[in-house]
Design a protein around this motif. Structure first.
Motif, PDB file in Angstrom:
ATOM      1  N   SER A   1       0.842  -1.189   0.000  1.00  0.00           N
ATOM      2  CA  SER A   1       0.000   0.000   0.000  1.00  0.00           C
ATOM      3  C   SER A   1       0.880   1.244   0.000  1.00  0.00           C
ATOM      4  O   SER A   1       1.759   1.395   0.836  1.00  0.00           O
ATOM      5  CB  SER A   1      -0.901   0.011   1.234  1.00  0.00           C
ATOM      6  N   GLN A   2       0.666   2.122  -0.953  1.00  0.00           N
ATOM      7  CA  GLN A   2       1.425   3.360  -1.079  1.00  0.00           C
ATOM      8  C   GLN A   2       0.519   4.558  -0.819  1.00  0.00           C
ATOM      9  O   GLN A   2       0.914   5.700  -0.993  1.00  0.00           O
ATOM     10  CB  GLN A   2       2.046   3.445  -2.487  1.00  0.00           C
ATOM     11  N   ARG A   3      -0.673   4.281  -0.344  1.00  0.00           N
ATOM     12  CA  ARG A   3      -1.674   5.336  -0.211  1.00  0.00           C
ATOM     13  C   ARG A   3      -2.067   5.566   1.243  1.00  0.00           C
ATOM     14  O   ARG A   3      -2.552   4.657   1.909  1.00  0.00           O
ATOM     15  CB  ARG A   3      -2.923   4.968  -1.006  1.00  0.00           C
ATOM     16  N   PRO A   4      -1.902   6.792   1.759  1.00  0.00           N
ATOM     17  CA  PRO A   4      -2.407   7.100   3.101  1.00  0.00           C
ATOM     18  C   PRO A   4      -3.920   7.212   3.075  1.00  0.00           C
ATOM     19  O   PRO A   4      -4.487   7.782   2.139  1.00  0.00           O
ATOM     20  CB  PRO A   4      -1.757   8.443   3.423  1.00  0.00           C
ATOM     21  N   PRO A   5      -4.632   6.674   4.056  1.00  0.00           N
ATOM     22  CA  PRO A   5      -6.084   6.848   4.090  1.00  0.00           C
ATOM     23  C   PRO A   5      -6.466   8.323   4.166  1.00  0.00           C
ATOM     24  O   PRO A   5      -5.662   9.168   4.564  1.00  0.00           O
ATOM     25  CB  PRO A   5      -6.481   6.112   5.384  1.00  0.00           C
ATOM     26  N   MET A   6      -7.714   8.607   3.738  1.00  0.00           N
ATOM     27  CA  MET A   6      -8.305   9.941   3.835  1.00  0.00           C
ATOM     28  C   MET A   6      -7.876  10.889   2.726  1.00  0.00           C
ATOM     29  O   MET A   6      -8.296  12.039   2.718  1.00  0.00           O
ATOM     30  CB  MET A   6      -7.966  10.617   5.180  1.00  0.00           C
ATOM     31  N   ALA A   7      -7.032  10.466   1.800  1.00  0.00           N
ATOM     32  CA  ALA A   7      -6.566  11.387   0.766  1.00  0.00           C
ATOM     33  C   ALA A   7      -7.631  11.665  -0.287  1.00  0.00           C
ATOM     34  O   ALA A   7      -7.486  12.582  -1.073  1.00  0.00           O
ATOM     35  CB  ALA A   7      -5.313  10.846   0.102  1.00  0.00           C
ATOM     36  N   VAL A   8      -8.703  10.861  -0.342  1.00  0.00           N
ATOM     37  CA  VAL A   8      -9.781  11.084  -1.305  1.00  0.00           C
ATOM     38  C   VAL A   8     -11.103  11.109  -0.558  1.00  0.00           C
ATOM     39  O   VAL A   8     -11.354  10.271   0.306  1.00  0.00           O
ATOM     40  CB  VAL A   8      -9.801   9.971  -2.378  1.00  0.00           C
ATOM     41  N   VAL A   9     -11.931  12.094  -0.840  1.00  0.00           N
ATOM     42  CA  VAL A   9     -13.250  12.188  -0.248  1.00  0.00           C
ATOM     43  C   VAL A   9     -14.270  12.067  -1.378  1.00  0.00           C
ATOM     44  O   VAL A   9     -14.218  12.826  -2.345  1.00  0.00           O
ATOM     45  CB  VAL A   9     -13.434  13.516   0.506  1.00  0.00           C
ATOM     46  N   GLY A  10     -15.185  11.124  -1.241  1.00  0.00           N
ATOM     47  CA  GLY A  10     -16.173  10.922  -2.287  1.00  0.00           C
ATOM     48  C   GLY A  10     -15.619  10.091  -3.430  1.00  0.00           C
ATOM     49  O   GLY A  10     -14.530   9.537  -3.370  1.00  0.00           O
ATOM     50  N   GLU A  11     -16.390   9.976  -4.485  1.00  0.00           N
ATOM     51  CA  GLU A  11     -15.954   9.217  -5.648  1.00  0.00           C
ATOM     52  C   GLU A  11     -14.816   9.942  -6.346  1.00  0.00           C
ATOM     53  O   GLU A  11     -14.770  11.170  -6.391  1.00  0.00           O
ATOM     54  CB  GLU A  11     -17.118   9.007  -6.604  1.00  0.00           C
ATOM     55  N   GLY A  12     -13.875   9.183  -6.905  1.00  0.00           N
ATOM     56  CA  GLY A  12     -12.755   9.815  -7.579  1.00  0.00           C
ATOM     57  C   GLY A  12     -11.775   8.806  -8.115  1.00  0.00           C
ATOM     58  O   GLY A  12     -11.947   7.597  -7.946  1.00  0.00           O
ATOM     59  N   GLN A  13     -10.750   9.307  -8.774  1.00  0.00           N
ATOM     60  CA  GLN A  13      -9.714   8.479  -9.366  1.00  0.00           C
ATOM     61  C   GLN A  13      -8.350   8.975  -8.926  1.00  0.00           C
ATOM     62  O   GLN A  13      -8.167  10.152  -8.613  1.00  0.00           O
ATOM     63  CB  GLN A  13      -9.800   8.518 -10.899  1.00  0.00           C
ATOM     64  N   GLU A  14      -7.398   8.041  -8.923  1.00  0.00           N
ATOM     65  CA  GLU A  14      -6.009   8.389  -8.647  1.00  0.00           C
ATOM     66  C   GLU A  14      -5.116   7.771  -9.717  1.00  0.00           C
ATOM     67  O   GLU A  14      -5.222   6.571 -10.005  1.00  0.00           O
ATOM     68  CB  GLU A  14      -5.568   7.896  -7.268  1.00  0.00           C
ATOM     69  N   TRP A  15      -4.235   8.583 -10.290  1.00  0.00           N
ATOM     70  CA  TRP A  15      -3.227   8.134 -11.246  1.00  0.00           C
ATOM     71  C   TRP A  15      -1.872   8.366 -10.596  1.00  0.00           C
ATOM     72  O   TRP A  15      -1.567   9.481 -10.189  1.00  0.00           O
ATOM     73  CB  TRP A  15      -3.335   8.916 -12.552  1.00  0.00           C
ATOM     74  N   GLU A  16      -1.082   7.325 -10.507  1.00  0.00           N
ATOM     75  CA  GLU A  16       0.117   7.400  -9.661  1.00  0.00           C
ATOM     76  C   GLU A  16       1.341   6.809 -10.348  1.00  0.00           C
ATOM     77  O   GLU A  16       1.262   5.779 -11.023  1.00  0.00           O
ATOM     78  CB  GLU A  16      -0.158   6.646  -8.356  1.00  0.00           C
ATOM     79  N   VAL A  17       2.473   7.478 -10.154  1.00  0.00           N
ATOM     80  CA  VAL A  17       3.784   6.941 -10.522  1.00  0.00           C
ATOM     81  C   VAL A  17       4.500   6.592  -9.225  1.00  0.00           C
ATOM     82  O   VAL A  17       4.682   7.462  -8.364  1.00  0.00           O
ATOM     83  CB  VAL A  17       4.615   7.952 -11.331  1.00  0.00           C
ATOM     84  N   GLU A  18       4.897   5.339  -9.090  1.00  0.00           N
ATOM     85  CA  GLU A  18       5.568   4.859  -7.883  1.00  0.00           C
ATOM     86  C   GLU A  18       7.020   4.516  -8.210  1.00  0.00           C
ATOM     87  O   GLU A  18       7.293   3.856  -9.216  1.00  0.00           O
ATOM     88  CB  GLU A  18       4.854   3.626  -7.342  1.00  0.00           C
ATOM     89  N   LEU A  19       7.934   4.960  -7.365  1.00  0.00           N
ATOM     90  CA  LEU A  19       9.357   4.664  -7.528  1.00  0.00           C
ATOM     91  C   LEU A  19       9.817   3.799  -6.362  1.00  0.00           C
ATOM     92  O   LEU A  19       9.725   4.203  -5.202  1.00  0.00           O
ATOM     93  CB  LEU A  19      10.173   5.958  -7.579  1.00  0.00           C
ATOM     94  N   LEU A  20      10.310   2.585  -6.667  1.00  0.00           N
ATOM     95  CA  LEU A  20      10.787   1.660  -5.644  1.00  0.00           C
ATOM     96  C   LEU A  20      12.307   1.748  -5.537  1.00  0.00           C
ATOM     97  O   LEU A  20      13.012   1.606  -6.537  1.00  0.00           O
ATOM     98  CB  LEU A  20      10.389   0.221  -5.993  1.00  0.00           C
ATOM     99  N   HIS A  21      12.793   1.950  -4.337  1.00  0.00           N
ATOM    100  CA  HIS A  21      14.231   2.007  -4.109  1.00  0.00           C
ATOM    101  C   HIS A  21      14.793   0.590  -3.992  1.00  0.00           C
ATOM    102  O   HIS A  21      14.280  -0.233  -3.234  1.00  0.00           O
ATOM    103  CB  HIS A  21      14.523   2.783  -2.818  1.00  0.00           C
TER     104      HIS A  21
END
Length: 248
Positions: free
Chosen positions: A46-66
């Protein structure tokens, strides 16, 4: 005689043992350790902190792994192997009614520093809002990774395949634009490593493991989030990840 041989090997008096048996045991232990390290590194955490989105929505994310420094030596191979320090991949999430989440993770097999990394994963999650500041998220996922490249020695075309499935829970706290989170998860992994030079396939049976993580995020503005996460897995791997997320 067997007990004596074990004692002598622990003391490092390998002259009483055949070189073949010592290398075989060492190579097996080293290969298992190497496979687990890379499997943990490629996991779909999981790379997502809770509460970052309220209501319906979308997230587009670039993740960098060390990728931390890893001793890739197996058996009597001494060649240094330098892999890419950062592994990128992409994530998409869809939210429904402030609580339900579905998502996918993807990395097309583009070659970087002689490595080709392909990744595909899916996740389902649910989020509980306790107050305006606190939330708890639970998630389950499936993931598959394949790496082609010099894993055990330079210029080799080794193949490493990983399949994982797990669950995790994350507690989150929001203070203005800052997002703090911590979580724990449990997963199982099956992996196999094909070594080109030796022409052998090293396959590990399914094994379970526990991982922990903590993160700090920042909402640059309502449509952009940055998040840094530190991971710890079974006392054999410490690595971090960084994500840039667009919210729609």
């Amino acid at each position: 005689m067997l007990i004596r041989m074990l004692i002598l090997s622990l003391l490092g008096v390998s002259g009483f043992l055949s070189a073949t048996s010592v290398i075989a045991v060492t190579a097996q232990e080293q290969s298992e350790r190497l496979q687990l390290i890379y499997a943990h590194l490629l996991d779909f955490r999981s790379q997502r902190p809770p509460m970052a989105v309220v209501g319906e929505g979308q997230e587009w994310e670039v993740e960098l792994l060390h990728r931390p420094e890893v001793n890739n030596r197996i058996g009597n191979k001494q060649e240094p192997v330098e892999g890419p320090p950062i592994l990128p991949r992409f994530r998409y999430r869809q939210f429904f009614d402030q609580s339900y989440q579905i998502g996918v993770g993807l990395q097309v097999p583009v070659e970087v520093m002689e490595y080709r990394y392909a990744f595909l994963a899916g996740e389902l999650g649910y989020q509980w809002m306790f107050t305006e500041d606190w939330a708890l998220a639970a998630r389950t996922y499936l993931a598959r990774s394949v790496i082609h490249g010099p894993i055990t020695m330079t210029d080799a075309e080794d193949v490493f395949e990983v399949q994982q499935q797990g669950i995790d829970a994350t507690l989150g706290y929001q203070w203005e634009e800052w997002l703090l989170s911590a979580g724990v998860g449990h997963s199982s992994v099956q992996n196999k490593l094909s070594i080109e030079e030796d022409g052998v396939m090293l396959e590990d049976p399914s094994a379970g493991y526990t991982y922990y993580y903590g993160g700090i995020g920042y909402l640059v503005h309502p449509d952009l989030r940055l998040n840094f996460t530190q991971h710890s897995t079974d006392q054999i791997l410490r690595h971090w990840s960084f994500a840039v997320t667009l919210l729609r």
